[in-house]
Design a protein around this motif. Structure first.
Motif, PDB file in Angstrom:
ATOM      1  N   CYS A 135      96.040   9.070  30.205  1.00  0.00           N
ATOM      2  CA  CYS A 135      94.581   9.065  30.158  1.00  0.00           C
ATOM      3  C   CYS A 135      94.006   9.182  31.567  1.00  0.00           C
ATOM      4  CB  CYS A 135      94.080   7.770  29.520  1.00  0.00           C
ATOM      5  SG  CYS A 135      94.811   7.383  27.912  1.00  0.00           S
ATOM      6  N   SER A 136      92.699   9.416  31.636  1.00  0.00           N
ATOM      7  CA  SER A 136      91.984   9.430  32.919  1.00  0.00           C
ATOM      8  C   SER A 136      92.619  10.383  33.914  1.00  0.00           C
ATOM      9  CB  SER A 136      91.915   8.006  33.501  1.00  0.00           C
ATOM     10  OG  SER A 136      91.343   7.124  32.567  1.00  0.00           O
ATOM     11  N   ASN A 137      93.035  11.561  33.405  1.00  0.00           N
ATOM     12  CA  ASN A 137      93.623  12.612  34.248  1.00  0.00           C
ATOM     13  C   ASN A 137      94.839  12.140  35.038  1.00  0.00           C
ATOM     14  OD1 ASN A 137      91.921  14.832  33.628  1.00  0.00           O
ATOM     15  ND2 ASN A 137      90.305  13.954  34.909  1.00  0.00           N
ATOM     16  N   GLY A 138      95.637  11.261  34.427  1.00  0.00           N
ATOM     17  CA  GLY A 138      96.843  10.782  35.083  1.00  0.00           C
ATOM     18  C   GLY A 138      96.698   9.413  35.705  1.00  0.00           C
ATOM     19  N   GLY A 139      95.489   8.865  35.709  1.00  0.00           N
ATOM     20  CA  GLY A 139      95.265   7.566  36.320  1.00  0.00           C
ATOM     21  C   GLY A 139      95.812   6.403  35.513  1.00  0.00           C
ATOM     22  N   VAL A 140      95.972   6.602  34.202  1.00  0.00           N
ATOM     23  CA  VAL A 140      96.432   5.535  33.317  1.00  0.00           C
ATOM     24  C   VAL A 140      97.528   6.087  32.407  1.00  0.00           C
ATOM     25  CG1 VAL A 140      95.796   3.926  31.470  1.00  0.00           C
ATOM     26  CG2 VAL A 140      94.191   4.384  33.339  1.00  0.00           C
ATOM     27  N   THR A 141      98.664   5.409  32.346  1.00  0.00           N
ATOM     28  CA  THR A 141      99.750   5.764  31.436  1.00  0.00           C
ATOM     29  C   THR A 141      99.928   4.619  30.445  1.00  0.00           C
ATOM     30  OG1 THR A 141     100.885   7.054  33.145  1.00  0.00           O
ATOM     31  CG2 THR A 141     102.170   6.421  31.216  1.00  0.00           C
ATOM     32  N   VAL A 142     100.060   4.976  29.159  1.00  0.00           N
ATOM     33  CA  VAL A 142     100.081   3.989  28.081  1.00  0.00           C
ATOM     34  C   VAL A 142     101.298   4.210  27.207  1.00  0.00           C
ATOM     35  CG1 VAL A 142      98.807   3.098  26.086  1.00  0.00           C
ATOM     36  CG2 VAL A 142      97.567   3.986  28.056  1.00  0.00           C
ATOM     37  N   ARG A 160      96.740   3.942  38.395  1.00  0.00           N
ATOM     38  CA  ARG A 160      96.694   4.402  39.782  1.00  0.00           C
ATOM     39  C   ARG A 160      95.272   4.234  40.286  1.00  0.00           C
ATOM     40  NH1 ARG A 160     100.625   7.876  41.602  1.00  0.00           N
ATOM     41  NH2 ARG A 160      99.543   7.519  43.577  1.00  0.00           N
ATOM     42  N   VAL A 161      95.073   3.409  41.296  1.00  0.00           N
ATOM     43  CA  VAL A 161      93.732   3.059  41.750  1.00  0.00           C
ATOM     44  C   VAL A 161      93.502   3.538  43.181  1.00  0.00           C
ATOM     45  CG1 VAL A 161      93.627   1.075  40.209  1.00  0.00           C
ATOM     46  CG2 VAL A 161      94.470   0.772  42.541  1.00  0.00           C
ATOM     47  N   PHE A 162      92.218   3.604  43.567  1.00  0.00           N
ATOM     48  CA  PHE A 162      91.869   4.025  44.916  1.00  0.00           C
ATOM     49  C   PHE A 162      90.504   3.449  45.295  1.00  0.00           C
ATOM     50  CE2 PHE A 162      89.887   7.046  42.131  1.00  0.00           C
ATOM     51  CZ  PHE A 162      88.755   7.521  42.787  1.00  0.00           C
ATOM     52  N   SER A 216      89.651  -0.611  37.708  1.00  0.00           N
ATOM     53  CA  SER A 216      91.041  -0.997  37.468  1.00  0.00           C
ATOM     54  C   SER A 216      91.160  -1.958  36.286  1.00  0.00           C
ATOM     55  CB  SER A 216      91.638  -1.641  38.722  1.00  0.00           C
ATOM     56  OG  SER A 216      90.870  -2.765  39.120  1.00  0.00           O
ATOM     57  N   ALA A 217      90.033  -2.557  35.874  1.00  0.00           N
ATOM     58  CA  ALA A 217      90.032  -3.449  34.720  1.00  0.00           C
ATOM     59  C   ALA A 217      89.786  -2.696  33.411  1.00  0.00           C
ATOM     60  CB  ALA A 217      88.969  -4.531  34.895  1.00  0.00           C
ATOM     61  N   GLY A 218      89.572  -1.389  33.499  1.00  0.00           N
ATOM     62  CA  GLY A 218      89.354  -0.593  32.294  1.00  0.00           C
ATOM     63  C   GLY A 218      87.914  -0.548  31.835  1.00  0.00           C
ATOM     64  N   THR A 219      86.983  -1.052  32.633  1.00  0.00           N
ATOM     65  CA  THR A 219      85.560  -0.986  32.303  1.00  0.00           C
ATOM     66  C   THR A 219      84.919   0.178  33.051  1.00  0.00           C
ATOM     67  OG1 THR A 219      85.024  -2.513  34.117  1.00  0.00           O
ATOM     68  CG2 THR A 219      85.469  -3.465  31.939  1.00  0.00           C
ATOM     69  N   PHE A 220      83.639   0.448  32.743  1.00  0.00           N
ATOM     70  CA  PHE A 220      82.913   1.500  33.433  1.00  0.00           C
ATOM     71  C   PHE A 220      81.657   0.941  34.076  1.00  0.00           C
ATOM     72  CE2 PHE A 220      85.562   4.493  31.242  1.00  0.00           C
ATOM     73  CZ  PHE A 220      85.522   5.639  32.034  1.00  0.00           C
ATOM     74  N   SER A 225      74.347  -0.861  40.886  1.00  0.00           N
ATOM     75  CA  SER A 225      73.828  -0.188  42.073  1.00  0.00           C
ATOM     76  C   SER A 225      74.893   0.704  42.701  1.00  0.00           C
ATOM     77  CB  SER A 225      73.374  -1.225  43.101  1.00  0.00           C
ATOM     78  OG  SER A 225      74.498  -1.945  43.599  1.00  0.00           O
ATOM     79  N   PHE A 226      74.436   1.644  43.516  1.00  0.00           N
ATOM     80  CA  PHE A 226      75.365   2.520  44.226  1.00  0.00           C
ATOM     81  C   PHE A 226      76.247   1.697  45.168  1.00  0.00           C
ATOM     82  CE2 PHE A 226      76.650   5.762  47.324  1.00  0.00           C
ATOM     83  CZ  PHE A 226      77.025   6.784  46.467  1.00  0.00           C
ATOM     84  N   ALA A 227      75.665   0.664  45.762  1.00  0.00           N
ATOM     85  CA  ALA A 227      76.433  -0.188  46.671  1.00  0.00           C
ATOM     86  C   ALA A 227      77.562  -0.896  45.931  1.00  0.00           C
ATOM     87  CB  ALA A 227      75.505  -1.213  47.324  1.00  0.00           C
ATOM     88  N   GLU A 228      77.298  -1.324  44.690  1.00  0.00           N
ATOM     89  CA  GLU A 228      78.326  -1.996  43.898  1.00  0.00           C
ATOM     90  C   GLU A 228      79.438  -1.018  43.519  1.00  0.00           C
ATOM     91  OE1 GLU A 228      80.217  -5.205  42.221  1.00  0.00           O
ATOM     92  OE2 GLU A 228      78.409  -5.191  43.469  1.00  0.00           O
ATOM     93  N   LEU A 229      79.069   0.232  43.215  1.00  0.00           N
ATOM     94  CA  LEU A 229      80.082   1.246  42.909  1.00  0.00           C
ATOM     95  C   LEU A 229      81.046   1.392  44.067  1.00  0.00           C
ATOM     96  CD1 LEU A 229      78.275   4.283  41.192  1.00  0.00           C
ATOM     97  CD2 LEU A 229      79.581   2.464  40.111  1.00  0.00           C
ATOM     98  N   LYS A 230      80.528   1.389  45.280  1.00  0.00           N
ATOM     99  CA  LYS A 230      81.357   1.580  46.464  1.00  0.00           C
ATOM    100  C   LYS A 230      82.352   0.432  46.659  1.00  0.00           C
ATOM    101  CE  LYS A 230      79.151   2.801  50.184  1.00  0.00           C
ATOM    102  NZ  LYS A 230      78.061   2.861  51.200  1.00  0.00           N
ATOM    103  N   ARG A 231      82.058  -0.733  46.099  1.00  0.00           N
ATOM    104  CA  ARG A 231      82.952  -1.882  46.262  1.00  0.00           C
ATOM    105  C   ARG A 231      83.994  -1.984  45.150  1.00  0.00           C
ATOM    106  NH1 ARG A 231      78.030  -4.354  48.155  1.00  0.00           N
ATOM    107  NH2 ARG A 231      77.473  -5.076  46.058  1.00  0.00           N
ATOM    108  N   ALA A 232      83.890  -1.128  44.132  1.00  0.00           N
ATOM    109  CA  ALA A 232      84.795  -1.211  42.984  1.00  0.00           C
ATOM    110  C   ALA A 232      86.170  -0.644  43.328  1.00  0.00           C
ATOM    111  CB  ALA A 232      84.213  -0.455  41.801  1.00  0.00           C
ATOM    112  N   GLU A 233      87.184  -1.133  42.602  1.00  0.00           N
ATOM    113  CA  GLU A 233      88.526  -0.564  42.666  1.00  0.00           C
ATOM    114  C   GLU A 233      88.603   0.459  41.525  1.00  0.00           C
ATOM    115  OE1 GLU A 233      92.805  -2.488  43.491  1.00  0.00           O
ATOM    116  OE2 GLU A 233      91.970  -3.000  41.545  1.00  0.00           O
ATOM    117  N   ALA A 234      88.750   1.728  41.856  1.00  0.00           N
ATOM    118  CA  ALA A 234      88.555   2.800  40.876  1.00  0.00           C
ATOM    119  C   ALA A 234      89.858   3.408  40.395  1.00  0.00           C
ATOM    120  CB  ALA A 234      87.684   3.900  41.472  1.00  0.00           C
ATOM    121  N   VAL A 235      89.889   3.744  39.114  1.00  0.00           N
ATOM    122  CA  VAL A 235      90.910   4.612  38.539  1.00  0.00           C
ATOM    123  C   VAL A 235      90.388   6.042  38.512  1.00  0.00           C
ATOM    124  CG1 VAL A 235      92.121   5.213  36.392  1.00  0.00           C
ATOM    125  CG2 VAL A 235      92.025   2.842  37.157  1.00  0.00           C
ATOM    126  N   ARG A 236      89.093   6.169  38.221  1.00  0.00           N
ATOM    127  CA  ARG A 236      88.470   7.496  38.125  1.00  0.00           C
ATOM    128  C   ARG A 236      87.023   7.394  38.564  1.00  0.00           C
ATOM    129  NH1 ARG A 236      86.715  10.858  32.943  1.00  0.00           N
ATOM    130  NH2 ARG A 236      86.873   8.822  31.935  1.00  0.00           N
TER     131      ARG A 236
END
Length: 292
Positions: free
Chosen positions: A93-100, A116-118, A141-145, A164-175
């Motif tokens: 899923c998520s273009n390779g970011g999540v394997t199940v 796989r996070v970034f 990385s927790a599977g939420t959006f 907020s955009f600032a909060e997005l920047k602090r997130a640990e992202a899969v996608r």
């Protein structure tokens, strides 16, 4: 940008022992068939045709391994897996970011075996400077959006939480997903190329749509460890897709098949071209495997 991080929720990718809960094992003459969802398995109205569903279910019954490989998040992928009749196997899923791993004997019928996070902050900053009116969403990385401007899409599979955009920047992202209503797909694509994103992998969709993942993460990068673990010869792998995010997967597979409506660069990558989604192009491919 910081290096991507591999997070395995249940350890390294592994396959249960043969006979354990009906786990899939490779046998001569059986294929690992990797299928994109939107534009391949599912049409533009969100439906799977009868011929596609039946051919896929017949292949599962014959002992082939069907692996859904999609840009969709896990919640949006699970209903597709159910339609295909897959009870044991894997999904990307998520273009390779999540394997199940799929196993109906598990509490939730699946377990996430790798994420796989970034750090999305550098990409967000670069994108916002060039695309100030775009909408942004992050699969965490927790599977939420998390999203700006009430950005919601069927590929998320759940309701995104506005932030907020600032909060997005602090997130640990899969996608990281970017969408714009103020430019054409061509204009959007040119703008993204001009940004010169570094340290990530990205693909531009049919519309003004961008998917960003950790560096080196693609559908193919997630499928290869599964192939190696299950000892499937490369020549026994088959992949079908229609989008730019399928290019690496089609190049990786022993036989890569593009849907007829795919962009030219996808058609150029494929070993074969089948009919369009409207013509049940995937059904023709799957039925040919059934006849082998």
């Amino acid at each position: 940008m910081t290096d991507s991080t591999t997070r395995a929720d249940t350890g390294r990718i592994s396959v249960p022992a043969a006979g354990d809960g009906g786990a899939w094992t490779h046998r001569p003459g059986k294929r690992m068939i990797c299928l994109d969802v939107d534009g391949t398995l599912i049409d533009y109205t969100g439906e799977m045709s009868g011929p596609v569903r039946q051919a896929a279910r017949d292949l599962v019954a014959q002992g082939h391994l069907l692996v859904v490989a999609t840009g969709r998040s896990l919640p949006a992928t699970l209903p597709v897996i159910e339609q295909l009749g897959i009870t044991h196997g894997y999904a990307v899923c998520s273009n390779g970011g999540v394997t199940v791993r799929i196993d109906l004997g598990l509490e939730d019928n699946y377990e996430v075996i790798e994420r796989r996070v970034f750090d999305p902050a550098p990409a967000l900053e670069a994108l916002a400077e060039r695309l100030p009116t775009a909408r942004y969403a992050i699969e965490t990385s927790a599977g939420t959006f998390l999203s700006t401007e009430r950005f919601q899409d069927m590929s998320f599979g759940l309701v995104a939480q506005g932030t907020s955009f600032a909060e997005l920047k602090r997130a640990e992202a899969v996608r990281l997903v970017v969408n714009s209503d103020s430019s054409t797909a061509e204009e959007f694509g040119e703008a993204v190329k001009g940004i010169g994103l570094q340290g990530v992998t990205y693909s531009v969709g049919w519309s003004a749509w961008l998917d960003v993942a950790a560096a080196g993460v693609t559908k193919a990068s997630a499928l290869e460890p599964l192939r190696e673990t299950m000892q499937v010869p490369l020549e026994d792998t088959l992949a079908v897709g229609d989008g730019r995010n399928d290019i690496e997967m089609l190049s990786w597979a022993g036989l890569g098949v593009a849907m007829g409506q795919a962009p030219q660069e996808v058609l150029d990558t494929a070993d074969q071209i089948t009919g369009t989604i409207e013509d049940d192009g995937l059904a023709a491919v799957l039925e040919s495997v059934l006849r082998e």
